[in-house]
Design a protein around this motif. Sequence first.
Motif, PDB file in Angstrom:
ATOM      1  N   ALA A  84       0.854  -1.186   0.000  1.00  0.00           N
ATOM      2  CA  ALA A  84       0.000   0.000   0.000  1.00  0.00           C
ATOM      3  C   ALA A  84       0.888   1.232   0.000  1.00  0.00           C
ATOM      4  CB  ALA A  84      -0.923   0.015   1.211  1.00  0.00           C
ATOM      5  N   ALA A  85       0.416   2.286  -0.664  1.00  0.00           N
ATOM      6  CA  ALA A  85       1.178   3.535  -0.718  1.00  0.00           C
ATOM      7  C   ALA A  85       0.217   4.715  -0.799  1.00  0.00           C
ATOM      8  CB  ALA A  85       2.121   3.543  -1.924  1.00  0.00           C
ATOM      9  N   LEU A  86       0.659   5.832  -0.226  1.00  0.00           N
ATOM     10  CA  LEU A  86      -0.037   7.107  -0.349  1.00  0.00           C
ATOM     11  C   LEU A  86       0.894   8.068  -1.062  1.00  0.00           C
ATOM     12  CD1 LEU A  86      -2.240   9.212   0.226  1.00  0.00           C
ATOM     13  CD2 LEU A  86      -1.205   9.560   2.487  1.00  0.00           C
ATOM     14  N   SER A  87       0.459   8.573  -2.208  1.00  0.00           N
ATOM     15  CA  SER A  87       1.260   9.493  -3.012  1.00  0.00           C
ATOM     16  C   SER A  87       0.586  10.862  -2.984  1.00  0.00           C
ATOM     17  CB  SER A  87       1.371   8.976  -4.455  1.00  0.00           C
ATOM     18  OG  SER A  87       2.320   9.696  -5.196  1.00  0.00           O
ATOM     19  N   CYS A  88       1.266  11.852  -2.390  1.00  0.00           N
ATOM     20  CA  CYS A  88       0.701  13.189  -2.208  1.00  0.00           C
ATOM     21  C   CYS A  88       1.321  14.160  -3.212  1.00  0.00           C
ATOM     22  CB  CYS A  88       0.969  13.699  -0.786  1.00  0.00           C
ATOM     23  SG  CYS A  88       0.297  12.626   0.507  1.00  0.00           S
ATOM     24  N   TYR A  89       0.503  15.056  -3.739  1.00  0.00           N
ATOM     25  CA  TYR A  89       0.952  16.025  -4.743  1.00  0.00           C
ATOM     26  C   TYR A  89       0.727  17.425  -4.185  1.00  0.00           C
ATOM     27  CZ  TYR A  89       1.480  11.909  -7.465  1.00  0.00           C
ATOM     28  OH  TYR A  89       1.908  10.669  -7.887  1.00  0.00           O
ATOM     29  N   ASP A  90       1.836  18.127  -3.964  1.00  0.00           N
ATOM     30  CA  ASP A  90       1.848  19.390  -3.225  1.00  0.00           C
ATOM     31  C   ASP A  90       1.745  20.567  -4.192  1.00  0.00           C
ATOM     32  OD1 ASP A  90       2.203  21.430  -1.443  1.00  0.00           O
ATOM     33  OD2 ASP A  90       3.998  20.589  -0.494  1.00  0.00           O
ATOM     34  N   MET A  91       0.529  21.156  -4.281  1.00  0.00           N
ATOM     35  CA  MET A  91       0.271  22.266  -5.190  1.00  0.00           C
ATOM     36  C   MET A  91       0.238  23.608  -4.449  1.00  0.00           C
ATOM     37  SD  MET A  91      -2.600  20.514  -7.718  1.00  0.00           S
ATOM     38  CE  MET A  91      -2.524  21.871  -8.920  1.00  0.00           C
ATOM     39  N   ARG A  92       0.852  23.664  -3.282  1.00  0.00           N
ATOM     40  CA  ARG A  92       0.898  24.908  -2.528  1.00  0.00           C
ATOM     41  C   ARG A  92       1.914  25.879  -3.139  1.00  0.00           C
ATOM     42  NH1 ARG A  92       1.969  22.583   3.385  1.00  0.00           N
ATOM     43  NH2 ARG A  92       3.471  21.384   2.134  1.00  0.00           N
ATOM     44  N   LYS A  93       1.808  27.154  -2.763  1.00  0.00           N
ATOM     45  CA  LYS A  93       2.705  28.179  -3.321  1.00  0.00           C
ATOM     46  C   LYS A  93       4.160  27.872  -3.000  1.00  0.00           C
ATOM     47  CE  LYS A  93       1.624  32.509  -3.298  1.00  0.00           C
ATOM     48  NZ  LYS A  93       1.240  33.874  -2.867  1.00  0.00           N
ATOM     49  N   ALA A  94       4.406  27.285  -1.839  1.00  0.00           N
ATOM     50  CA  ALA A  94       5.771  26.909  -1.443  1.00  0.00           C
ATOM     51  C   ALA A  94       5.777  25.424  -1.108  1.00  0.00           C
ATOM     52  CB  ALA A  94       6.230  27.746  -0.264  1.00  0.00           C
ATOM     53  N   PRO A  95       5.796  24.563  -2.107  1.00  0.00           N
ATOM     54  CA  PRO A  95       5.741  23.123  -1.837  1.00  0.00           C
ATOM     55  C   PRO A  95       6.903  22.681  -0.952  1.00  0.00           C
ATOM     56  CG  PRO A  95       5.456  23.580  -4.190  1.00  0.00           C
ATOM     57  CD  PRO A  95       5.907  24.857  -3.555  1.00  0.00           C
ATOM     58  N   ASP A  96       6.617  21.810  -0.011  1.00  0.00           N
ATOM     59  CA  ASP A  96       7.638  21.281   0.895  1.00  0.00           C
ATOM     60  C   ASP A  96       7.344  19.803   1.101  1.00  0.00           C
ATOM     61  OD1 ASP A  96       9.260  20.514   3.025  1.00  0.00           O
ATOM     62  OD2 ASP A  96       9.171  22.488   3.974  1.00  0.00           O
ATOM     63  N   ALA A  97       8.025  18.974   0.330  1.00  0.00           N
ATOM     64  CA  ALA A  97       7.741  17.540   0.350  1.00  0.00           C
ATOM     65  C   ALA A  97       8.006  16.928   1.717  1.00  0.00           C
ATOM     66  CB  ALA A  97       8.579  16.834  -0.714  1.00  0.00           C
ATOM     67  N   PHE A  98       9.010  17.428   2.420  1.00  0.00           N
ATOM     68  CA  PHE A  98       9.328  16.892   3.750  1.00  0.00           C
ATOM     69  C   PHE A  98       8.238  17.244   4.751  1.00  0.00           C
ATOM     70  CE2 PHE A  98      11.107  17.224   7.983  1.00  0.00           C
ATOM     71  CZ  PHE A  98      11.803  16.033   8.121  1.00  0.00           C
ATOM     72  N   GLU A  99       7.895  18.514   4.818  1.00  0.00           N
ATOM     73  CA  GLU A  99       6.909  18.985   5.789  1.00  0.00           C
ATOM     74  C   GLU A  99       5.529  18.409   5.516  1.00  0.00           C
ATOM     75  OE1 GLU A  99       3.460  21.388   6.739  1.00  0.00           O
ATOM     76  OE2 GLU A  99       4.412  21.329   4.749  1.00  0.00           O
ATOM     77  N   ALA A 100       5.224  18.172   4.249  1.00  0.00           N
ATOM     78  CA  ALA A 100       3.871  17.744   3.872  1.00  0.00           C
ATOM     79  C   ALA A 100       3.458  16.443   4.546  1.00  0.00           C
ATOM     80  CB  ALA A 100       3.786  17.595   2.353  1.00  0.00           C
ATOM     81  N   VAL A 101       4.405  15.539   4.745  1.00  0.00           N
ATOM     82  CA  VAL A 101       4.055  14.207   5.259  1.00  0.00           C
ATOM     83  C   VAL A 101       4.780  13.847   6.549  1.00  0.00           C
ATOM     84  CG1 VAL A 101       3.506  13.342   2.944  1.00  0.00           C
ATOM     85  CG2 VAL A 101       5.840  13.128   3.808  1.00  0.00           C
ATOM     86  N   ALA A 102       5.573  14.772   7.082  1.00  0.00           N
ATOM     87  CA  ALA A 102       6.415  14.465   8.250  1.00  0.00           C
ATOM     88  C   ALA A 102       5.597  13.986   9.440  1.00  0.00           C
ATOM     89  CB  ALA A 102       7.246  15.684   8.628  1.00  0.00           C
ATOM     90  N   HIS A 103       4.398  14.545   9.626  1.00  0.00           N
ATOM     91  CA  HIS A 103       3.596  14.194  10.806  1.00  0.00           C
ATOM     92  C   HIS A 103       3.064  12.769  10.777  1.00  0.00           C
ATOM     93  CE1 HIS A 103       0.643  15.376   7.805  1.00  0.00           C
ATOM     94  NE2 HIS A 103      -0.334  14.880   8.550  1.00  0.00           N
ATOM     95  N   GLU A 104       3.130  12.095   9.611  1.00  0.00           N
ATOM     96  CA  GLU A 104       2.635  10.725   9.515  1.00  0.00           C
ATOM     97  C   GLU A 104       3.718   9.731   9.079  1.00  0.00           C
ATOM     98  OE1 GLU A 104       0.124   9.370  10.554  1.00  0.00           O
ATOM     99  OE2 GLU A 104      -1.604  10.717  10.552  1.00  0.00           O
TER     100      GLU A 104
END
Length: 365
Positions: free
Chosen positions: A305-325
Amino acid sequence: MRKPAADWSDSALQATIGGYVGSGYMQHAPELAQFCHAVAKIIRKRRACASESLRTAPAVFVMAPLPSVDVPVERHPRFFTAQVEVVGRVWFGAKGLASATAIAMPNGGHDDCALFDFIVDSLGVGNAPAIIYDAGVDDGVMHIYRQGMANPDEFEELSLDAANLTLDYLHDLLKKLHETFLVTPTASESQRDLWENRAKWHPVNESEKAVQKILYIALNTHLLYSSLQIKQEDTTAMGRCDFILKEQDPVDSSKWTHHAIIELKVLKDFTHTGSRFPASDNKKAVTEGLDQARDYRSDHACRLAALSCYDMRKAPDAFEAVAHEMARANHENIGLWAWPIYNQAKGARTARRLDVKGGADQSCF
């Protein structure tokens, strides 16, 4: 599985995605991809019912009409049923390989030089796309010569074994597709369909479905040669997953093995109307997506199983986006990745320079 093979041509893939209008992805796929898929299906059927005989000699499949040569031939109008022995022969057919005609190999195909010379010089089809399958060397791989066997150094290994699918393989494949189609508007024209107002960072309504559309065709095109099939929006009593990768039994078509679940989430600063989207809701989306990946893996009896997230924010931050999980994802053995999507190439270049200076790679996490 081996690393993802080199891309089908960008123009062919983009045309495939652009022309997609429903579930019939096969008719839009590049012809060579369809040919690879047809060969793989025939080989898998032969492996299931006559694996030992496959080891006695190689088989060659050429995507071309039968050449005009004065040699005995075998004609099989229902070649797709895989009821005939394929080894020791050079097969000719169209992209779907529903029917095929064969010519026997010299010396049973056991002399590589004689085989290549026969195809290139005697048959004159050295520039036609070809596939060699030699179970005596490796029964889980077929070798594709896109430019033909006149160029013996230019080939790719295509794996036939979905059972060897890993999270690392899925990560590398999604990374390749992100770089090719999603990272910037100049990566492909398809990326521009993700924006309602690109200048203001407003994604389209139902942006996850827009990303899903692009990935569905790209995944199918990349995996056409394998035994895997990709289904989107597969529904159970517990909900509807974004992608499931499954494998049909080559003999009993009613039996399926479910290998992997892929869930998608889009992170954003704005809705399609320009309203602010709360940062807390992005974090909730990642948490919800991880729950879904875990639950759907159980519901479908999948290995992965995998969750693939796509960060469309003004300042994308791949680390911060998923760090909490990330800790939970590691504990539950779920792939958790984030990929930035920029509204212009300049933003991607700036982020890359900052990553280089900081010694990190935030293109994904």
